[in-house]
Design an enzyme around this catalytic site. Structure first.
Site, PDB file in Angstrom:
ATOM      1  N   HIS A 111      31.231  -9.323  16.804  1.00 60.19           N
ATOM      2  CA  HIS A 111      30.839  -8.042  15.598  1.00 60.19           C
ATOM      3  C   HIS A 111      30.021  -8.865  13.701  1.00 60.19           C
ATOM      4  O   HIS A 111      29.948  -8.152  13.545  1.00 60.19           O
ATOM      5  CB  HIS A 111      31.614  -7.608  15.539  1.00 60.19           C
ATOM      6  N   ASP A 134      30.259  -8.709  21.606  1.00 62.12           N
ATOM      7  CA  ASP A 134      30.351  -7.933  20.047  1.00 62.12           C
ATOM      8  C   ASP A 134      31.532  -6.975  20.899  1.00 62.12           C
ATOM      9  O   ASP A 134      31.303  -6.288  21.419  1.00 62.12           O
ATOM     10  CB  ASP A 134      28.719  -7.368  19.885  1.00 62.12           C
ATOM     11  N   SER A 192      27.073  -2.380  11.086  1.00 65.60           N
ATOM     12  CA  SER A 192      28.299  -1.599  11.649  1.00 65.60           C
ATOM     13  C   SER A 192      28.135  -0.197  11.267  1.00 65.60           C
ATOM     14  O   SER A 192      26.747   0.679  11.596  1.00 65.60           O
ATOM     15  CB  SER A 192      29.909  -1.721  11.997  1.00 65.60           C
TER      16      SER A 192
END
Length: 276
Positions: free
Chosen positions: A256, A227, A97
């Protein structure tokens, strides 16, 4: 606790396990978490003979709760100082991320010989926010909403993210883990409100396009098709073509937070890339 003090006086906490002569793997966490988010990966790769390192980004976890420097240039500079302090060479850098953005920004600038490979998992590059040059991005109002929710009631906001879209726990039939939710909330609340607020701009508005083009080592791009935090269409599918030596691996229906929910799949795939 092991820390280094970087140029502006900020203390960066890090974990450092394994043989010092083994291949180093450096893990970069997502917002608003800490090095603890990588425990499942660190234990796995320690057991496979690797030297594993994970730091708390400034303003996060056990590092100084900074009110300045909460942007990608400084994040990458902090990583460079940690790498130099530990004298890491031919390391593999793995970012999830926001940490994927940090990896791209650092690796593109790293000293020769410091980096051997990189991995971007559910990563924010090339750029998240919608603009004329990025029409498929998320509107700025989404990130303004993050800031407003954080300022109004950070504790509840973090609970809602963890219990909902981050791990796909809002999907029908999801295998919900209260422990995972609580651990996400715990990590988030360890960090500083100001740093977390500033980091929203860092992860959403930084354009990593030139970083991706500049990286000259093999890069594995991993992304779940479900995600909900960093949609694959505006992230991995755009990042991969920009890389000189990129490999794209997608995961049908994974969320995610797939490094936690599907560590049994992600860890072996990482190992395969590391040892290729």
């Amino acid at each position: 606790m092991p820390t280094i003090t970087v140029q502006d006086g900020t203390e960066i906490f890090y974990k450092h396990w394994g043989p010092r002569d083994a291949r180093p793997v450096v893990f970069h966490h997502g917002w608003p978490l800490s090095a603890d988010d990588w425990d499942g990966q660190m234990l796995f790769f320690l057991a496979h003979g690797y030297r594993v390192i994970a730091h708390d980004r400034r303003g996060h976890g056990r590092s100084t709760q900074t009110d300045t420097g909460n942007e990608m240039d400084t994040y990458a500079a902090d990583v460079a100082e940690l790498v130099a302090a530990l004298d890491l060479r031919n390391a593999i850098h793995v970012g999830h991320s926001t940490g994927g953005g940090e990896v791209a920004h650092y690796v593109a600038r790293a000293e020769p010989g410091r980096v051997a490979k990189a991995v971007l998992i559910g990563a924010v590059p090339p750029v998240m926010v919608k603009s004329e040059t990025n029409p498929g991005g998320l509107p700025i109002e989404v990130f303004d909403g993050f800031r407003a929710a954080l300022a109004a009631n950070r504790a509840q906001f973090y609970r809602d993210v963890a219990a909902g879209p981050f791990y796909g726990f809002n999907r029908t039939g999801a295998d919900i883990s209260q422990g995972v939710i609580d651990n996400w909330w715990r990590q988030g609340m360890m960090g500083g409100t100001k740093a977390h607020y500033d980091c929203i701009k860092a992860f959403s508005e930084t354009d990593f396009t030139q970083d991706l083009k500049a990286i000259d080592v093999p890069v594995l791009v991993m992304h779940g098709t479900d995600d909900q935090i960093v949609p694959i269409a505006d992230a991995a599918l755009l990042s991969h073509p920009l890389l000189k030596h990129g490999t794209l691996k997608t995961y049908d229906g994974f969320p995610h937070g797939m490094c936690t929910t599907h560590a049994d799949v992600i860890n072996p795939d990482l190992l395969t890339f590391f040892e290729a």
